[in-house]
Design a protein around this motif. Sequence first.
Motif, mmCIF file in Angstrom:
data_model
loop_
_atom_site.group_PDB
_atom_site.id
_atom_site.type_symbol
_atom_site.label_atom_id
_atom_site.label_comp_id
_atom_site.label_asym_id
_atom_site.label_seq_id
_atom_site.Cartn_x
_atom_site.Cartn_y
_atom_site.Cartn_z
ATOM 1 N N UNK A 85 -2.334 -2.742 -0.842
ATOM 2 C CA UNK A 85 -1.711 -1.455 -0.607
ATOM 3 C C UNK A 85 -0.678 -1.660 0.486
ATOM 4 N N UNK A 86 0.514 -1.154 0.273
ATOM 5 C CA UNK A 86 1.611 -1.350 1.231
ATOM 6 C C UNK A 86 1.458 -0.348 2.375
ATOM 7 N N UNK A 87 0.697 -0.762 3.384
ATOM 8 C CA UNK A 87 0.474 0.067 4.562
ATOM 9 C C UNK A 87 0.404 -0.834 5.789
ATOM 10 N N UNK A 88 0.730 -0.287 6.947
ATOM 11 C CA UNK A 88 0.673 -1.098 8.168
ATOM 12 C C UNK A 88 -0.717 -1.708 8.367
ATOM 13 N N UNK A 89 -0.749 -2.982 8.648
ATOM 14 C CA UNK A 89 -2.004 -3.675 8.933
ATOM 15 C C UNK A 89 -2.675 -4.319 7.741
ATOM 16 N N UNK B 165 7.916 -6.827 -2.095
ATOM 17 C CA UNK B 165 7.793 -5.385 -2.333
ATOM 18 C C UNK B 165 8.657 -4.910 -3.503
ATOM 19 N N UNK B 166 9.580 -5.717 -3.971
ATOM 20 C CA UNK B 166 10.604 -5.243 -4.900
ATOM 21 C C UNK B 166 10.419 -5.711 -6.339
ATOM 22 N N UNK C 124 2.405 -0.572 -3.576
ATOM 23 C CA UNK C 124 1.833 -1.914 -3.666
ATOM 24 C C UNK C 124 2.797 -2.969 -3.137
ATOM 25 N N UNK C 125 2.225 -4.067 -2.693
ATOM 26 C CA UNK C 125 2.973 -5.244 -2.290
ATOM 27 C C UNK C 125 2.210 -6.459 -2.826
ATOM 28 N N UNK C 126 2.948 -7.467 -3.291
ATOM 29 C CA UNK C 126 2.307 -8.698 -3.753
ATOM 30 C C UNK C 126 2.460 -9.756 -2.671
ATOM 31 N N UNK C 127 1.385 -10.440 -2.399
ATOM 32 C CA UNK C 127 1.369 -11.481 -1.378
ATOM 33 C C UNK C 127 0.947 -12.785 -2.026
ATOM 34 N N UNK C 128 1.732 -13.835 -1.786
ATOM 35 C CA UNK C 128 1.351 -15.183 -2.218
ATOM 36 C C UNK C 128 1.109 -15.993 -0.954
ATOM 37 N N UNK C 129 -0.043 -16.628 -0.913
ATOM 38 C CA UNK C 129 -0.440 -17.427 0.247
ATOM 39 C C UNK C 129 -0.657 -18.869 -0.157
ATOM 40 N N UNK C 130 -0.187 -19.782 0.646
ATOM 41 C CA UNK C 130 -0.487 -21.200 0.481
ATOM 42 C C UNK C 130 -1.392 -21.565 1.647
#
Length: 126
Positions: A59-63, A86-87, A95-101
């Motif tokens: 969820x695109x929210x602070x924190x 975000x785009x 929503x925001x998608x996050x990719x982590x390595x």
Amino acid sequence: MEPAGASPVAALLASPDTFEGPVVCVLSGGNVDPVLLQRVLRHGMSAQGRYLAVRLRLTDRPGALATLLGVLSGVDANVLDVSHVRTDPRLGLSEVEVELHLETKGPAHCAEVGQCLRDAGYTVIP
């Protein structure tokens, strides 16, 4: 064209199954450029199960990102890289998608990280 000294490393990366081990390539500052060295290191980490890439939606929210990173810290996963998008038209407005390595301790730790994310309510995107 790659430097002549990097040819053995390039050959191993291109066709690892064609060599019968153990195989050793000498890596030094004089025969490997930094980009190739980074590829060699990541390839080795991945082959040992010590490198994990995961994508998930938040969820695109602070924190929200800080909370996710706290979960990963709690399971002792080292974050190497974060991509925060975000785009993408597939994302909802909130929503925001996050990719982590991530750097991990091995295959069992990768499984532990995945389970920890699921237990915390995150859904990993295949």
